[in-house]
Design a protein around this motif. Structure first.
Motif, PDB file in Angstrom:
ATOM      1  N   GLN A 241       0.826  -1.219   0.000  1.00  0.00           N
ATOM      2  CA  GLN A 241       0.000   0.000   0.000  1.00  0.00           C
ATOM      3  C   GLN A 241       0.855   1.262   0.000  1.00  0.00           C
ATOM      4  N   ALA A 242       2.095   1.142  -0.410  1.00  0.00           N
ATOM      5  CA  ALA A 242       2.981   2.310  -0.437  1.00  0.00           C
ATOM      6  C   ALA A 242       3.800   2.346  -1.718  1.00  0.00           C
ATOM      7  N   LEU A 243       3.168   1.976  -2.835  1.00  0.00           N
ATOM      8  CA  LEU A 243       3.864   1.891  -4.114  1.00  0.00           C
ATOM      9  C   LEU A 243       3.369   2.980  -5.068  1.00  0.00           C
ATOM     10  N   ALA A 244       4.289   3.675  -5.694  1.00  0.00           N
ATOM     11  CA  ALA A 244       3.932   4.658  -6.718  1.00  0.00           C
ATOM     12  C   ALA A 244       3.647   3.944  -8.026  1.00  0.00           C
ATOM     13  N   LEU A 245       2.649   4.423  -8.745  1.00  0.00           N
ATOM     14  CA  LEU A 245       2.144   3.797  -9.973  1.00  0.00           C
ATOM     15  C   LEU A 245       2.013   4.884 -11.033  1.00  0.00           C
ATOM     16  N   ARG A 246       2.429   4.575 -12.268  1.00  0.00           N
ATOM     17  CA  ARG A 246       2.364   5.554 -13.353  1.00  0.00           C
ATOM     18  C   ARG A 246       1.982   4.872 -14.671  1.00  0.00           C
ATOM     19  N   THR A 247       1.266   5.599 -15.527  1.00  0.00           N
ATOM     20  CA  THR A 247       0.979   5.163 -16.893  1.00  0.00           C
ATOM     21  C   THR A 247       1.401   6.258 -17.850  1.00  0.00           C
TER      22      THR A 247
ATOM     23  N   GLY B 151       4.501   8.509 -24.276  1.00  0.00           N
ATOM     24  CA  GLY B 151       5.342   9.406 -23.495  1.00  0.00           C
ATOM     25  C   GLY B 151       4.593  10.367 -22.602  1.00  0.00           C
ATOM     26  N   GLU B 152       3.277  10.505 -22.761  1.00  0.00           N
ATOM     27  CA  GLU B 152       2.495  11.420 -21.934  1.00  0.00           C
ATOM     28  C   GLU B 152       2.109  10.743 -20.619  1.00  0.00           C
TER      29      GLU B 152
ATOM     30  N   LEU C 119      -0.364  15.559 -14.835  1.00  0.00           N
ATOM     31  CA  LEU C 119      -1.059  14.599 -15.684  1.00  0.00           C
ATOM     32  C   LEU C 119      -1.583  15.270 -16.953  1.00  0.00           C
ATOM     33  N   VAL C 120      -1.473  14.532 -18.060  1.00  0.00           N
ATOM     34  CA  VAL C 120      -1.958  15.016 -19.350  1.00  0.00           C
ATOM     35  C   VAL C 120      -3.301  14.348 -19.635  1.00  0.00           C
ATOM     36  N   PRO C 121      -4.376  15.122 -19.822  1.00  0.00           N
ATOM     37  CA  PRO C 121      -5.668  14.486 -20.110  1.00  0.00           C
ATOM     38  C   PRO C 121      -5.657  13.803 -21.472  1.00  0.00           C
ATOM     39  N   ALA C 122      -6.310  12.654 -21.548  1.00  0.00           N
ATOM     40  CA  ALA C 122      -6.390  11.930 -22.821  1.00  0.00           C
ATOM     41  C   ALA C 122      -7.235  12.711 -23.809  1.00  0.00           C
ATOM     42  N   LYS C 123      -6.779  12.806 -25.042  1.00  0.00           N
ATOM     43  CA  LYS C 123      -7.561  13.439 -26.104  1.00  0.00           C
ATOM     44  C   LYS C 123      -8.377  12.410 -26.878  1.00  0.00           C
ATOM     45  N   ARG C 124      -8.057  11.126 -26.672  1.00  0.00           N
ATOM     46  CA  ARG C 124      -8.750  10.044 -27.370  1.00  0.00           C
ATOM     47  C   ARG C 124      -8.409   8.733 -26.679  1.00  0.00           C
TER      48      ARG C 124
ATOM     49  N   VAL D  81       2.001   3.457 -27.819  1.00  0.00           N
ATOM     50  CA  VAL D  81       2.889   2.712 -26.923  1.00  0.00           C
ATOM     51  C   VAL D  81       2.439   2.976 -25.487  1.00  0.00           C
ATOM     52  N   ILE D  82       2.197   1.895 -24.746  1.00  0.00           N
ATOM     53  CA  ILE D  82       1.686   1.979 -23.381  1.00  0.00           C
ATOM     54  C   ILE D  82       2.777   1.533 -22.417  1.00  0.00           C
ATOM     55  N   GLU D  83       3.102   2.373 -21.435  1.00  0.00           N
ATOM     56  CA  GLU D  83       4.066   2.040 -20.395  1.00  0.00           C
ATOM     57  C   GLU D  83       3.363   2.043 -19.046  1.00  0.00           C
ATOM     58  N   CYS D  84       3.359   0.897 -18.388  1.00  0.00           N
ATOM     59  CA  CYS D  84       2.748   0.745 -17.065  1.00  0.00           C
ATOM     60  C   CYS D  84       3.870   0.511 -16.065  1.00  0.00           C
TER      61      CYS D  84
END
Length: 316
Positions: free
Chosen positions: A216-222, A226-227, A286-291, A298-301
């Motif tokens: 419960q202490a892990l940082a998560l990013r998508t 590149g956005e 954070l960059v809002p999705a345009k679509r 390319v998806i980076e999790c």
């Protein structure tokens, strides 16, 4: 330890990832504590118990040069092909506030299932099938890998049943998932919206629980192209990993190799889709999705302590 699967000489093999190399367990030879199946399949290793895991630690430390492969020479596969992926939706406070809700949103985990047929590994293609969906969304989620069997597991003992953690991209067909009646009632069709070919990229590694510490202490990013779309902490979960292990163990006897995915934070493409009830809320960085996602994306999790799962979207 960090476990990976890879292909070598036409066979699927299990390895331990170090800073620059992979220790090939298949090449280490026979061990009375390490059955042959456990040298090529992580689920088999987990089922073999503590003695097999201890043998792996010892063998990895003394592995000869021929068992040590440069990471750059290895093609990584999904580290695990779980028969069952138990999924908890609507499990982050911020995500719940950015989307159309149902009567149970935020009051109990939204329970759905994916299977090994959905799983792909790192760098594999997420298929865009316009007959299935034109609103393909991606979500980074912490995944819990079960290590010990149990049913009706108490919350306070739940993490004792965890072998380790990995990343799953909960790929979703939003236009199949979100349904609204003429009177404005919203419900989710979680079968067709969640379970389909390539809807569960998984990996790149499974990290043993002792290396993660507090899940419960892990940082998560998508990141998409590149956005930065998602950036949060697992501390924002409504139900903790321990609580979800307890929750799912009421329905199933949890068995070694099963996987539980734990929901996603704010920042999905759904949040900017007014047609489906999205309510984007600006967050720093954070960059809002345009679509939604389309071929070529390319998806980076990424989750701290585990790594980054990278996939691309391709036409079906």
């Amino acid at each position: 330890m960090k476990f990976v699967c890879f292909e070598r000489d036409g066979t699927r093999r299990l390895g331990i990832l170090t800073a620059r190399e992979v220790v090939d367990l298949w090449s280490l030879g026979a061990s009375h504590a390490l059955p042959q199946a456990a040298r090529s399949d992580l689920a088999a290793l987990i089922r073999s118990g503590r003695a097999a895991l201890d043998a792996v630690r010892e063998l990895a430390e003394t592995a000869p040069p021929e068992a040590r492969l440069p990471l750059s020479d290895v093609s990584i596969l999904a580290p695990l092909l779980p028969s069952t992926i138990l999924c908890a939706g609507s499990n982050y406070h911020d995500h719940n506030s950015e989307k159309a809700g149902t009567p149970i949103s935020g009051t109990e985990p939204e329970f759905f299932v994916k299977t090994s047929d959905c799983v792909i590994g790192p760098n594999a293609a997420i298929l865009f099938d316009p007959i299935l969906t034109r609103k393909l969304d991606c979500e980074t989620e912490l995944a819990v890998v079960i290590g010990k069997s149990g049913r009706h597991i108490p919350v306070e003992r739940a993490l004792e049943h965890v072998f380790g953690y990995t990343i799953v991209n909960d790929v979703t067909a939003r236009d199949r998932q979100v349904r609204t009646s003429p009177t404005g009632f919203t419900w989710y069709e979680l079968g067709r919206g969640k379970a389909f070919d390539t809807s569960a990229p998984l990996g790149p590694v499974v990290v043993t629980a002792d290396e993660i510490g507090d899940p419960q202490a892990l940082a998560l990013r998508t990141r998409i192209n590149g956005e930065l779309r998602q950036s949060a902490s697992t501390a924002d979960m409504i139900w903790t990993c321990a609580e979800l292990v307890h929750f799912f163990s009421i329905n199933f006897e949890l068995r070694p190799g099963m996987v539980i995915i734990t929901g996603t934070p704010a920042g999905t493409a759904w949040s900017t889709d007014g047609e489906l009830g999205g309510r984007w809320k600006a967050q720093p960085g954070l960059v809002p999705a345009k679509r939604y996602c389309f071929p070529g994306d390319v998806i980076e999790c990424e989750i701290d302590g585990i790594g980054t799962l990278v996939n691309h979207v391709s036409a079906a």
